[in-house]
Design a protein around this motif. Structure first.
Motif, mmCIF file in Angstrom:
data_model
loop_
_atom_site.group_PDB
_atom_site.id
_atom_site.type_symbol
_atom_site.label_atom_id
_atom_site.label_comp_id
_atom_site.label_asym_id
_atom_site.label_seq_id
_atom_site.Cartn_x
_atom_site.Cartn_y
_atom_site.Cartn_z
ATOM 1 N N GLU A 198 -0.582 1.172 9.807
ATOM 2 C CA GLU A 198 0.575 0.715 9.017
ATOM 3 C C GLU A 198 0.769 1.575 7.775
ATOM 4 O O GLU A 198 1.892 1.938 7.436
ATOM 5 N N THR A 199 -0.332 1.892 7.120
ATOM 6 C CA THR A 199 -0.257 2.741 5.928
ATOM 7 C C THR A 199 0.220 4.135 6.304
ATOM 8 O O THR A 199 0.984 4.760 5.554
ATOM 9 N N ALA A 200 -0.215 4.631 7.457
ATOM 10 C CA ALA A 200 0.198 5.967 7.910
ATOM 11 C C ALA A 200 1.717 6.051 7.989
ATOM 12 O O ALA A 200 2.327 7.011 7.505
ATOM 13 N N ILE A 201 2.336 5.035 8.572
ATOM 14 C CA ILE A 201 3.801 5.015 8.689
ATOM 15 C C ILE A 201 4.450 4.939 7.314
ATOM 16 O O ILE A 201 5.414 5.662 7.037
ATOM 17 N N GLU A 202 3.925 4.085 6.436
ATOM 18 C CA GLU A 202 4.473 3.958 5.072
ATOM 19 C C GLU A 202 4.451 5.301 4.346
ATOM 20 O O GLU A 202 5.430 5.679 3.698
ATOM 21 N N LEU A 203 3.318 6.004 4.427
ATOM 22 C CA LEU A 203 3.193 7.280 3.726
ATOM 23 C C LEU A 203 4.148 8.327 4.286
ATOM 24 O O LEU A 203 4.737 9.103 3.533
ATOM 25 N N ARG A 204 4.324 8.327 5.598
ATOM 26 C CA ARG A 204 5.263 9.273 6.216
ATOM 27 C C ARG A 204 6.693 9.011 5.780
ATOM 28 O O ARG A 204 7.482 9.937 5.596
ATOM 29 N N GLU A 205 7.032 7.729 5.628
ATOM 30 C CA GLU A 205 8.383 7.376 5.198
ATOM 31 C C GLU A 205 8.602 7.665 3.719
ATOM 32 O O GLU A 205 9.691 8.035 3.302
ATOM 33 N N ARG A 206 7.563 7.527 2.935
ATOM 34 C CA ARG A 206 7.691 7.659 1.479
ATOM 35 C C ARG A 206 7.578 9.106 0.977
ATOM 36 O O ARG A 206 8.210 9.484 -0.003
ATOM 37 N N TYR A 207 6.754 9.908 1.657
ATOM 38 C CA TYR A 207 6.496 11.265 1.176
ATOM 39 C C TYR A 207 6.922 12.298 2.212
ATOM 40 O O TYR A 207 6.470 12.265 3.353
#
Length: 116
Positions: free
Chosen positions: A54-63
């Motif tokens: 879940e964090t992996a997806i968040e980071l890809r979307e944010r950065y």
């Protein structure tokens, strides 16, 4: 972040080894034999880090400088471009999170050896 900063930080974590299982061009960091970070050594442009899905997806979307892990399981690994404007402080946090994620998956006996 420079290659030497990356190396120094990874090696400062308990139980970490530096290895070259994929050839002389790819630097791999492991804890108790489990990989948590890797990078090219000739051109230090990216770092692959293990990440909670879940964090992996968040980071890809944010950065913009974070993509699914190159040559890795894209659900559990991110490729981070080290010169993409992501602050060193965040890079260090992500390296530590990758390490912690791997340590959490180790058998209790191995975690105890690391003081976890």
């Amino acid at each position: 972040m420079t290659l030497s900063q990356f190396q120094e930080y990874c090696l400062s974590l308990p139980g970490v080894t530096e290895e070259f299982p994929f050839g002389e061009e790819t630097l791999v960091y492991k804890v108790c034999g489990k990989m948590f970070a890797l990078s090219g050594i000739e051109d230090f442009e990216t770092i692959n880090l293990k990440c909670d899905p879940e964090t992996a997806i968040e980071l890809r979307e944010r950065y913009e400088g974070v993509e699914p892990g190159y040559h890795m399981n894209k659900k559990h690994w991110n490729t981070v471009y080290v010169h993409s404007g992501i602050p060193n402080k965040l890079l260090l946090e992500w390296i530590k999170a990758s390490y912690d994620l791997v340590v959490a998956g180790l058998p209790k006996k191995e975690r105890e050896k690391l003081g976890k």
